[in-house]
Design a protein around this motif. Structure first.
Motif, PDB file in Angstrom:
ATOM      1  N   MET A  62       0.836  -1.210   0.000  1.00 52.44           N
ATOM      2  CA  MET A  62       0.000   0.000   0.000  1.00 52.44           C
ATOM      3  C   MET A  62       0.872   1.262   0.000  1.00 52.44           C
ATOM      4  SD  MET A  62      -2.970  -1.186  -0.315  1.00 52.44           S
ATOM      5  CE  MET A  62      -3.978   0.233  -0.073  1.00 52.44           C
ATOM      6  N   LEU A  63       1.973   1.237   0.740  1.00 52.07           N
ATOM      7  CA  LEU A  63       2.884   2.376   0.776  1.00 52.07           C
ATOM      8  C   LEU A  63       3.471   2.649  -0.609  1.00 52.07           C
ATOM      9  CD1 LEU A  63       4.594   4.429   2.521  1.00 52.07           C
ATOM     10  CD2 LEU A  63       6.284   2.598   2.658  1.00 52.07           C
ATOM     11  N   VAL A  64       3.925   1.600  -1.264  1.00 52.17           N
ATOM     12  CA  VAL A  64       4.521   1.749  -2.598  1.00 52.17           C
ATOM     13  C   VAL A  64       3.462   2.200  -3.601  1.00 52.17           C
ATOM     14  CG1 VAL A  64       5.617   0.492  -4.501  1.00 52.17           C
ATOM     15  CG2 VAL A  64       6.406   0.147  -2.158  1.00 52.17           C
ATOM     16  N   ARG A  65       2.272   1.610  -3.535  1.00 53.22           N
ATOM     17  CA  ARG A  65       1.193   2.002  -4.465  1.00 53.22           C
ATOM     18  C   ARG A  65       0.833   3.477  -4.286  1.00 53.22           C
ATOM     19  NH1 ARG A  65      -1.882  -1.575  -7.871  1.00 53.22           N
ATOM     20  NH2 ARG A  65      -3.028   0.349  -8.059  1.00 53.22           N
ATOM     21  N   ARG A  66       0.695   3.917  -3.037  1.00 53.52           N
ATOM     22  CA  ARG A  66       0.380   5.334  -2.779  1.00 53.52           C
ATOM     23  C   ARG A  66       1.476   6.232  -3.321  1.00 53.52           C
ATOM     24  NH1 ARG A  66       0.089   5.155   2.869  1.00 53.52           N
ATOM     25  NH2 ARG A  66      -1.000   3.200   3.030  1.00 53.52           N
ATOM     26  N   GLY A  67       2.722   5.825  -3.132  1.00 52.84           N
ATOM     27  CA  GLY A  67       3.858   6.613  -3.616  1.00 52.84           C
ATOM     28  C   GLY A  67       3.891   6.702  -5.131  1.00 52.84           C
ATOM     29  N   SER A  68       3.600   5.593  -5.811  1.00 54.87           N
ATOM     30  CA  SER A  68       3.629   5.616  -7.276  1.00 54.87           C
ATOM     31  C   SER A  68       2.449   6.386  -7.835  1.00 54.87           C
ATOM     32  CB  SER A  68       3.663   4.194  -7.846  1.00 54.87           C
ATOM     33  OG  SER A  68       2.463   3.519  -7.582  1.00 54.87           O
ATOM     34  N   GLY A  70       1.035   8.936  -6.319  1.00 51.06           N
ATOM     35  CA  GLY A  70       1.352  10.338  -6.051  1.00 51.06           C
ATOM     36  C   GLY A  70       2.321  10.883  -7.073  1.00 51.06           C
ATOM     37  N   ALA A  71       3.297  10.080  -7.459  1.00 45.52           N
ATOM     38  CA  ALA A  71       4.283  10.509  -8.463  1.00 45.52           C
ATOM     39  C   ALA A  71       3.622  10.693  -9.824  1.00 45.52           C
ATOM     40  CB  ALA A  71       5.405   9.485  -8.561  1.00 45.52           C
ATOM     41  N   LYS A  72       2.665   9.812 -10.170  1.00 43.81           N
ATOM     42  CA  LYS A  72       1.967   9.947 -11.442  1.00 43.81           C
ATOM     43  C   LYS A  72       1.130  11.223 -11.468  1.00 43.81           C
ATOM     44  CE  LYS A  72       1.582   5.059 -12.528  1.00 43.81           C
ATOM     45  NZ  LYS A  72       0.686   3.909 -12.641  1.00 43.81           N
ATOM     46  N   SER A  73       0.447  11.523 -10.365  1.00 44.06           N
ATOM     47  CA  SER A  73      -0.393  12.719 -10.345  1.00 44.06           C
ATOM     48  C   SER A  73       0.450  13.976 -10.391  1.00 44.06           C
ATOM     49  CB  SER A  73      -1.334  12.717  -9.132  1.00 44.06           C
ATOM     50  OG  SER A  73      -0.593  12.824  -7.934  1.00 44.06           O
ATOM     51  N   GLU A  74       1.652  13.959  -9.781  1.00 47.28           N
ATOM     52  CA  GLU A  74       2.538  15.112  -9.853  1.00 47.28           C
ATOM     53  C   GLU A  74       3.021  15.329 -11.291  1.00 47.28           C
ATOM     54  OE1 GLU A  74       5.815  14.784  -7.184  1.00 47.28           O
ATOM     55  OE2 GLU A  74       4.536  14.707  -5.418  1.00 47.28           O
ATOM     56  N   ASN A  75       3.307  14.259 -12.000  1.00 49.94           N
ATOM     57  CA  ASN A  75       3.766  14.372 -13.384  1.00 49.94           C
ATOM     58  C   ASN A  75       2.656  14.883 -14.291  1.00 49.94           C
ATOM     59  OD1 ASN A  75       6.303  13.444 -12.777  1.00 49.94           O
ATOM     60  ND2 ASN A  75       5.860  11.323 -13.286  1.00 49.94           N
ATOM     61  N   GLN A  76       1.419  14.569 -14.001  1.00 48.10           N
ATOM     62  CA  GLN A  76       0.299  15.020 -14.820  1.00 48.10           C
ATOM     63  C   GLN A  76       0.032  16.510 -14.625  1.00 48.10           C
ATOM     64  OE1 GLN A  76      -2.904  12.416 -13.743  1.00 48.10           O
ATOM     65  NE2 GLN A  76      -2.159  10.743 -15.033  1.00 48.10           N
ATOM     66  N   THR A  77       0.326  17.067 -13.450  1.00 50.05           N
ATOM     67  CA  THR A  77       0.054  18.465 -13.191  1.00 50.05           C
ATOM     68  C   THR A  77       1.140  19.378 -13.736  1.00 50.05           C
ATOM     69  OG1 THR A  77       1.072  18.337 -10.982  1.00 50.05           O
ATOM     70  CG2 THR A  77      -1.310  17.972 -11.132  1.00 50.05           C
ATOM     71  N   GLU A  78       2.292  18.799 -14.105  1.00 52.15           N
ATOM     72  CA  GLU A  78       3.391  19.636 -14.619  1.00 52.15           C
ATOM     73  C   GLU A  78       3.200  19.984 -16.060  1.00 52.15           C
ATOM     74  OE1 GLU A  78       6.939  17.450 -13.763  1.00 52.15           O
ATOM     75  OE2 GLU A  78       6.863  18.002 -11.670  1.00 52.15           O
TER      76      GLU A  78
END
Length: 78
Positions: A62-68, A70-78
């Motif tokens: 769950m920790l890794v899934r949440r982290g990945s 979060g990283a995808k959503s950050e890349n989409q907002t850039e």
């Protein structure tokens, strides 16, 4: 989710080598940690829901899934 499904996920998407799991616990070798969880689960004689390694594996998953995610959503907002 089963241990085999989580194992396939981590084979396809390896976790970072080191990660802060809890405020008081840091994983310094994620592959060794996963291998230990898999072996313990395979050798556990009781119910899977009562196996501590199963709980640890699910928490890290769950920790890794949440982290990945979060990283995808950050890349989409850039």
């Amino acid at each position: 989710m089963t241990p085999e499904e989580i194992k396939r996920y981590f084979e396809a998407t390896p976790p970072p080598q080191e990660m802060d799991w809890k405020p008081w616990a840091k994983i310094t070798d994620s592959q060794l940690f996963l291998k230990s969880c898999y072996l313990t689960i395979d050798n556990y004689k009781g119910s899977l829901d009562m196996c501590p390694a199963w709980w640890h594996l699910k928490e890290v998953y769950m920790l890794v899934r949440r982290g990945s995610q979060g990283a995808k959503s950050e890349n989409q907002t850039e």
